[in-house]
Write a protein that holds these residues in place. Structure first.
Motif: not given
Length: 534
Positions: A152, A154-155, A157, A171
């Motif tokens: 997914e 994480e927009e 960051q 990440k």
């Protein structure tokens, strides 16, 4: 290993020396601090990689090599198994081999002068994959037994979060999906499959402990894996029943052992092996005229296939059962010298009646006969993601890729999807070759992904996202070209979705694919810079 390859591998193992200012700043996070601090950050889940690679097969390892050559060292490879190899680790069934010559089914930047045969077996190819890890020092990058369960974006960051089954979250600024189209074995949807009490074996999940000696065995499928398995099983079993749904075009396989002299020449004079590779490349490129489009060369290929069938199968009735009724190239063309002879062994029976259902002791065909067997071998292929994804992938705004691909997978240049920034898909939609080596296409994808990732790092971008109108225009053109190909000429194949959408193949020469991937147009992308706090 050649001297050129040794030098390059040593350079990759070493920390990068001075580069341009932009590249130095982009790789600071990879070189700053001590190993202790980095390990602590990884353990706490705080470490952000420049690139995360899913899969340690050809694509994943090749991408890691080229990223490091480009100065990107802050990377990790997530592998679901305990060993590298991907398809070639999983497919170790009897007779498993590649149907592309070894000198072409290998990376151009990592030649192997010691191939034992012109068409190598899976064990030797797996050994080559292991050599990539050793020669280029990739071992420290690979994180084993990390089965991805969710990906997914994480927009806020601009960070991708990869969740694995063991509860860990990785990440990364960019993600390479290198899990491959042939990663997940697929059992057929046959009524009664769960009722069978005998042994069930899938070609990609082979049970090497099972003793076939003296057994009654059924093989469902007559595709690329089956034609390699059947000649080996017929040597061991008491009875072999081969269930054929659709006959395939089968061509002779020019396979021979490699002489010691050839190996020595290739090792001492690498340009000779490069010349052989070039000759093989152009020979396979010419096959596109027969495979991809209907032409006089297609009809010549069909006559050659029919002549090969006639030369190997003297019985007219069996030839009739084995003769394809569709255009050459519409389905995958198979190569084998021993498949037809195996079907004619006294202990082998070719069954062309459709399977009605599977019962407790065997297989019942549509005319009502029950074929009792001790074991069923499913050579039925893979769950190729033509209209879905191997794991949930969520992009900008929580959008889900599987839902967007329900009616057929689409991407820009096969590698990027709008709304999923900084994500690169190896062997994505419409990147499949029908006539040439998959690794030729793969190298072009790797080079394109490296350009994208370098752009993200050098320009300090939060998002590099292909524009939706650019993607739509690209796919409209691809589908228009596909409509004129043999793949879309009417037969049913794994290239197509149930409603006939071709999300798999590239409608052109490998040279055309290389030209497509060689152009990295920044204007095709939405660029969002990282917000710098005042």
């Amino acid at each position: 290993m050649t001297t050129e390859k040794t030098t390059r591998a040593q350079a990759l193992k070493a920390e990068p020396k001075s580069r341009t200012t932009a590249r130095t700043s982009a790789t600071t996070s990879a070189t700053a601090g001590t190993a202790t601090r980095r390990k602590a950050a990884e353990k706490s889940g705080e470490h952000v990689y420049d690139t995360l690679i899913i899969g340690a097969g050809f694509a994943g390892l090749g991408t890691a090599i080229k990223l490091r050559e480009a100065g990107v060292h802050n990377i990790a490879i997530l592998e679901r198994a305990a060993e590298v190899g991907g398809t070639w680790r999983d497919n170790q069934y009897p007779g498993a081999a590649c149907d592309i010559p070894s000198n072409l089914y290998s990376f151009s930047f990592a030649p192997n002068p010691n191939w034992s045969r012109s068409y190598s077996g899976s064990k030797e190819i797996l050994g080559y994959v292991h050599s990539l890890v050793n020669d280029f020092g990739l071992g420290s990058l690979i994180q084993y037994q990390q089965n991805v369960s969710r990906v997914e974006f994480e927009e806020a960051q601009g960070i991708w979060m990869i969740h694995t089954d063991n509860g860990k979250v990785w990440k990364g600024k960019a993600v390479i999906m290198a899990s491959g189209p042939l990663a997940n074995a697929s059992f057929p949807n046959i009524r009664g499959l769960e009722n069978y009490k005998g042994k069930k074996i899938h070609s990609a999940q082979w049970d090497h402990e099972y003793d076939f000696t003296g057994k009654r065995v059924a093989v469902i499928g007559t595709g690329a894996s089956a034609i390699q398995i059947i000649p080996e099983l017929v040597k061991k079993v008491d009875v072999l029943k081969v269930f054929q749904r659709t006959p395939a075009w089968v061509m002779p396989r020019p396979d021979f052992s490699t002489s010691d002299l050839s190996k020595k020449v290739f090792a001492k004079l690498p340009f000779t092996q490069k010349a052989v590779r070039e000759a093989l490349y152009w020979a396979h490129e010419s096959m596109a005229l027969a495979v991809i489009w209907s032409s006089p060369v297609t009809r010549l290929g069909e006559r050659l296939g029919q002549a090969f069938l006639k030369s190997q199968v003297p019985d007219p009735w069996m030839r009739r059962q084995l003769k394809p009724d569709y255009k050459l190239g519409c389905k995958r063309i198979l190569v084998s010298n021993d498949y037809y002879p195996a079907l004619q062994k006294e202990n082998c029976e070719l069954i062309t009646w459709p399977i009605a259902n599977i019962v407790e002791k065997g297989i019942r065909t549509s005319e009502g006969i029950e074929h009792r067997v001790d074991c069923i071998v499913f050579a039925t292929g893979f769950d190729v993601p033509k209209s879905g994804t191997p794991y949930p992938i969520h992009g900008v705004g929580g959008r889900e890729l599987a839902k967007e691909w329900q009616r057929g997978a689409q991407a820009y240049k096969s590698i990027n999807v709008s709304g999923y920034p900084n994500l690169y898909i190896m062997f994505g939609p419409n990147s499949g070759p029908g006539h040439n080596s998959a690794l030729v296409y793969m190298e072009q994808q790797i080079a394109y992904a490296v350009k994208g990732i370098r752009t993200i790092l050098d320009s300090n971008l939060k998002m590099l996202d292909v524009k939706p109108d650019v993607q739509a225009k690209h796919n409209a053109n691809i589908q228009k070209r596909l409509a004129k190909t043999n793949w879309n000429s009417g037969c049913k194949s794994w290239y197509l979705t149930e409603d006939g959408f071709n999300a798999t193949m590239f409608p052109g020469f490998a040279t055309q694919y290389a030209a497509q991937m060689g152009q990295f147009d920044l204007k095709a992308y939405r660029q969002v810079p990282v917000e710098v706090n005042a």
